[in-house]
Scaffold this motif. Structure first.
Motif, short mmCIF file in Angstrom:
data_model
loop_
_atom_site.label_atom_id
_atom_site.label_comp_id
_atom_site.label_asym_id
_atom_site.label_seq_id
_atom_site.Cartn_x
_atom_site.Cartn_y
_atom_site.Cartn_z
N GLN A 179 0.84 -1.20 0.00
CA GLN A 179 0.00 0.00 0.00
C GLN A 179 0.88 1.26 0.00
O GLN A 179 1.89 1.30 0.71
CB GLN A 179 -0.91 0.02 1.22
N PRO A 180 0.52 2.27 -0.79
CA PRO A 180 1.33 3.49 -0.88
C PRO A 180 1.61 4.14 0.47
O PRO A 180 2.73 4.59 0.74
CB PRO A 180 0.48 4.41 -1.77
N TYR A 181 0.61 4.19 1.36
CA TYR A 181 0.80 4.87 2.65
C TYR A 181 1.78 4.12 3.53
O TYR A 181 2.58 4.74 4.25
CB TYR A 181 -0.54 5.05 3.36
N ILE A 216 4.12 -2.99 -12.69
CA ILE A 216 4.47 -1.57 -12.77
C ILE A 216 4.68 -1.01 -11.37
O ILE A 216 5.66 -0.30 -11.10
CB ILE A 216 3.38 -0.77 -13.51
N GLU A 217 3.75 -1.33 -10.46
CA GLU A 217 3.88 -0.85 -9.08
C GLU A 217 5.13 -1.43 -8.41
O GLU A 217 5.82 -0.74 -7.67
CB GLU A 217 2.64 -1.25 -8.27
N VAL A 221 8.20 0.60 -6.71
CA VAL A 221 8.65 0.39 -5.32
C VAL A 221 10.14 0.11 -5.29
O VAL A 221 10.87 0.67 -4.46
CB VAL A 221 7.87 -0.77 -4.66
N GLN A 222 10.61 -0.74 -6.20
CA GLN A 222 12.04 -1.08 -6.24
C GLN A 222 12.89 0.15 -6.56
O GLN A 222 14.00 0.30 -6.06
CB GLN A 222 12.28 -2.19 -7.26
N ARG A 223 12.34 1.05 -7.39
CA ARG A 223 13.05 2.30 -7.71
C ARG A 223 13.14 3.17 -6.45
O ARG A 223 14.19 3.74 -6.16
CB ARG A 223 12.32 3.06 -8.82
N HIS A 224 12.06 3.24 -5.69
CA HIS A 224 12.06 4.04 -4.46
C HIS A 224 12.98 3.44 -3.41
O HIS A 224 13.63 4.16 -2.65
CB HIS A 224 10.63 4.16 -3.91
N ILE A 225 13.03 2.11 -3.36
CA ILE A 225 13.94 1.45 -2.42
C ILE A 225 15.38 1.83 -2.74
O ILE A 225 16.16 2.15 -1.84
CB ILE A 225 13.77 -0.09 -2.49
#
Length: 258
Positions: A179-181, A216-217, A221-225
């Protein structure tokens, strides 16, 4: 036993005896000496008239409560003549004992962990270093694992970590990135504890990360990690794996006297 020897002077006039001891360890010694059925508590306290328990935590410069073992770890690292200054200045390493169960360790155990770090520093080939920050963090964490849980160390060696065992060791939980939050809370200020959950994820029997089902999500997430890992100068999973293997190989070359 020492108590049996000094008890003869307990009643000498004007003589006061002050004993400073780890009561739990002393009780274990009594059971070992007189049998497991011995009521070690009753035996011990027939010698004592008063007991004062020393505090297990202190206040740091910011007024926050810090376990004595955590404070002693930092003080011992800072006092080391072997650990280089840039290593001592890496504030992330001092976060590691704050989430481990260091309350079970003695001060001597803490000294042994620092000695382990010192030995790894001596083995280190600084010219081959690619990222001092993450490498220093891994050295400290693996030193704690080496001294506190050999079974977990063996699981890391075989790349077959039981997620429950790992979460119990770091006193953490699975990372929910679905979840995004929830993932924003984790990734906006990635803690050292969560860093290990990500860094060792490929070593788990089952992934410690709960990722979105959408491709895609998941990629997002992996990019943000990867971005969040930047503050630790985390280069890549390949570098991480190679360095963990190097540290463990060095650990297995020697045995710290316990």
């Amino acid at each position: 036993m020492m108590l049996e020897t000094i008890k003869h002077v307990f009643d000498v006039e004007n003589v006061q005896i002050i004993l400073i001891t780890n009561a739990e360890q002393l009780k274990a010694t009594i059971k070992h000496s007189y049998g497991s059925e011995t009521d070690s508590h009753s035996y011990l306290y027939k010698f004592f008239k008063y007991q004062i328990n020393l505090p297990t935590s202190t206040k740091n410069t910011e007024g926050r409560s810090v376990e004595n073992n955590v404070a002693y770890f930092e003080a011992t690292v800072q006092a080391s003549k072997v650990i280089p200054q840039d290593f001592k200045d890496n504030q992330f390493i001092y976060e590691i004992p704050t989430f481990l169960d260091v309350g079970t360790l003695s001060l001597r155990n803490i000294e042994q962990i620092v000695r382990c770090i010192e030995t790894l520093v001596v083995f280190e080939n600084i010219e081959r270093s690619k990222s001092l920050t993450i490498e220093q963090i891994l050295v400290v964490f693996l030193s704690f694992v080496y001294m506190m849980d050999k079974d977990l160390l063996n699981q890391i060696v075989t790349r077959h970590i039981n997620p429950t065992k790992f979460s119990n060791f770091i006193r953490g939980t699975r990372l929910d990135m679905r979840q995004p939050y929830s993932r924003s809370d984790i990734l906006n200020d990635l803690s050292v504890k969560n860093l290990f959950s990500i860094a060792f994820d490929k070593y788990f029997v089952n992934s410690f990360l709960d990722l979105p089902s959408s491709t895609i999500e998941r990629q997002e997430v992996q990019r943000h990690i990867k971005i969040s890992l930047g503050k630790y100068n985390y280069i890549s999973d390949i570098h991480n794996d190679e360095y963990i293997k190097q540290v463990i190989n060095n650990l297995l070359l020697f045995d710290i006297v316990k």
